[in-house]
Write an enzyme that holds these catalytic residues in place. Structure first.
Site, PDB file in Angstrom:
ATOM      1  N   MET A 100       4.465   7.805  21.575  1.00 53.12           N
ATOM      2  CA  MET A 100       3.844   7.275  20.230  1.00 53.12           C
ATOM      3  C   MET A 100       3.210   8.306  19.344  1.00 53.12           C
ATOM      4  O   MET A 100       2.469   8.083  18.877  1.00 53.12           O
ATOM      5  CB  MET A 100       2.963   6.118  20.305  1.00 53.12           C
ATOM      6  CG  MET A 100       3.855   4.638  21.149  1.00 53.12           C
ATOM      7  SD  MET A 100       5.405   4.289  20.114  1.00 53.12           S
ATOM      8  CE  MET A 100       5.624   3.060  21.198  1.00 53.12           C
ATOM      9  N   LEU A 103       6.043  14.949  17.351  1.00 54.30           N
ATOM     10  CA  LEU A 103       5.853  16.250  17.778  1.00 54.30           C
ATOM     11  C   LEU A 103       6.560  17.050  16.692  1.00 54.30           C
ATOM     12  O   LEU A 103       7.055  16.969  15.866  1.00 54.30           O
ATOM     13  CB  LEU A 103       6.802  16.330  18.835  1.00 54.30           C
ATOM     14  CG  LEU A 103       6.325  15.601  20.030  1.00 54.30           C
ATOM     15  CD1 LEU A 103       7.445  15.476  20.948  1.00 54.30           C
ATOM     16  CD2 LEU A 103       5.254  16.063  20.935  1.00 54.30           C
ATOM     17  N   ASN A 117      14.986  10.900  21.968  1.00 56.32           N
ATOM     18  CA  ASN A 117      14.171   9.758  21.738  1.00 56.32           C
ATOM     19  C   ASN A 117      14.870   8.327  21.541  1.00 56.32           C
ATOM     20  O   ASN A 117      16.074   8.303  21.185  1.00 56.32           O
ATOM     21  CB  ASN A 117      13.599   9.989  20.535  1.00 56.32           C
ATOM     22  CG  ASN A 117      12.233   8.873  20.146  1.00 56.32           C
ATOM     23  OD1 ASN A 117      11.468   8.220  21.015  1.00 56.32           O
ATOM     24  ND2 ASN A 117      12.270   8.211  18.891  1.00 56.32           N
ATOM     25  N   HIS A 119      14.430   4.744  20.209  1.00 58.79           N
ATOM     26  CA  HIS A 119      13.736   3.847  19.118  1.00 58.79           C
ATOM     27  C   HIS A 119      14.112   2.536  19.074  1.00 58.79           C
ATOM     28  O   HIS A 119      15.476   2.183  18.940  1.00 58.79           O
ATOM     29  CB  HIS A 119      13.800   4.511  17.838  1.00 58.79           C
ATOM     30  CG  HIS A 119      13.028   3.745  16.624  1.00 58.79           C
ATOM     31  ND1 HIS A 119      11.821   4.272  16.575  1.00 58.79           N
ATOM     32  CD2 HIS A 119      13.464   3.174  15.597  1.00 58.79           C
ATOM     33  CE1 HIS A 119      11.342   3.393  15.532  1.00 58.79           C
ATOM     34  NE2 HIS A 119      12.272   2.682  14.822  1.00 58.79           N
TER      35      HIS A 119
HETATM   36  C1  GAR Z   1      10.350   0.814  23.827  1.00 60.40           C
HETATM   37  O1  GAR Z   1      10.506  -0.245  22.995  1.00 60.40           O
HETATM   38  C2  GAR Z   1      10.539   1.806  22.839  1.00 60.40           C
HETATM   39  O2  GAR Z   1      11.658   2.008  21.978  1.00 60.40           O
HETATM   40  C3  GAR Z   1       9.331   2.317  21.897  1.00 60.40           C
HETATM   41  O3  GAR Z   1       8.199   1.880  22.705  1.00 60.40           O
HETATM   42  C4  GAR Z   1       8.770   0.918  23.710  1.00 60.40           C
HETATM   43  C5  GAR Z   1       8.321   1.556  25.039  1.00 60.40           C
HETATM   44  O4  GAR Z   1       8.514   0.575  26.138  1.00 60.40           O
HETATM   45  N1  GAR Z   1       9.250   3.171  21.180  1.00 60.40           N
HETATM   46  C6  GAR Z   1       8.946   3.661  19.927  1.00 60.40           C
HETATM   47  O5  GAR Z   1       8.607   2.686  19.267  1.00 60.40           O
HETATM   48  C7  GAR Z   1       8.799   4.954  19.584  1.00 60.40           C
HETATM   49  N2  GAR Z   1       8.826   5.041  18.073  1.00 60.40           N
HETATM   50  P1  GAR Z   1       8.480   0.916  27.571  1.00 60.40           P
HETATM   51  O6  GAR Z   1       7.046   1.890  27.698  1.00 60.40           O
HETATM   52  O7  GAR Z   1       8.303  -0.091  28.489  1.00 60.40           O
HETATM   53  O8  GAR Z   1       9.437   2.066  27.806  1.00 60.40           O
END
Ligand code: GAR
Length: 215
Positions: A100, A103, A117, A119
């Protein structure tokens, strides 16, 4: 034109960066263990000391490192440390799996087209934080998830794969996130598989998936 991994790699070495729960890390690790993904997670790095993903990695016997951005006077120094650790583990590919933070040049420039990444939205819609909530508030009928290469923009790099997920009447952030997450767990390993197989070619923003090699 850039061939991202010029030839198939028998065992792609991954560094996973994550800030939280780690279900995408688990999805990758599960496919590795069931031999559906020719890769190895060499290290999991988190900016959060208490991130469950670190414990999950340790339980699998994978090196788990907390690198605290707060310990560095500048973002550049933090990113230098991230680069150092990724290099220490000889990562071929860096996977941002729920990482989160944004970079910058120091990190992104060190691994050109070697950072991906996931998203939880159909980019370029709803970049940044709380993508699922943004989608609900906007009133879209479909959302989904995107795996993309990381460049210096926020959630802007060339798109590798997307999956569409319907928004169902009565959905709240939790129910939509859960439905999207199921697709994330399929899409992220698939993207890594394509890279390991040397099947991605980059031409500006366009990513071409090359046909599977027949031997
Ligand atoms: C996931 O939904 C991922 O897509 C999101 O965080 C969550 C992590 O879940 N990422 C973002 O929002 C990046 N901008 P996890 O820790 O269970 O993999």
């Amino acid at each position: 034109m850039i061939r991202v991994m010029p030839r198939p790699v028998p065992q792609l070495k991954l560094a996973v960066l994550a800030s939280g729960r780690g279900s995408n890390f688990e999805a990758l690790q599960n496919e590795i263990e069931s031999q559906q993904l020719p890769a190895v997670i060499r290290v999991v790095i988190s900016d959060k000391e208490k991130a469950p993903v670190l414990e999950k990695a340790r339980q699998k016997g994978i090196s788990a490192r907390h690198i605290n951005p707060g310990q560095f006077a500048e973002r550049q120094l933090y990113e230098q440390e991230l680069v150092r650790v990724c290099e220490e583990y000889e990562a071929d590919l860096v996977v941002l799996a729920g990482y989160m933070r944004i970079l910058g040049e120091t990190f992104v420039g060190s691994f050109p087209w070697r950072i991906i990444n996931i998203h939880p939205a159909l980019l370029p819609s709803f970049p940044g934080l709380n993508a699922q909530r943004q989608a609900l508030e906007y009133g879209v009928r479909y959302s989904g998830c995107t795996v993309h290469f990381v460049d210096l923009g926020v959630d802007e790099g060339p798109i590798i794969l997307q999956a569409v997920v319907p928004v169902i009447p009565g959905d709240d952030e939790e129910s939509l996130s859960e439905r999207i997450l199921k697709e994330e767990h399929r899409l992220l390993p698939q993207a890594v598989r394509l890279i390991a197989a040397g099947r991605l070619e980059l031409n500006g923003r366009q990513v071409t998936i090359l046909p599977e090699e027949v031997n």
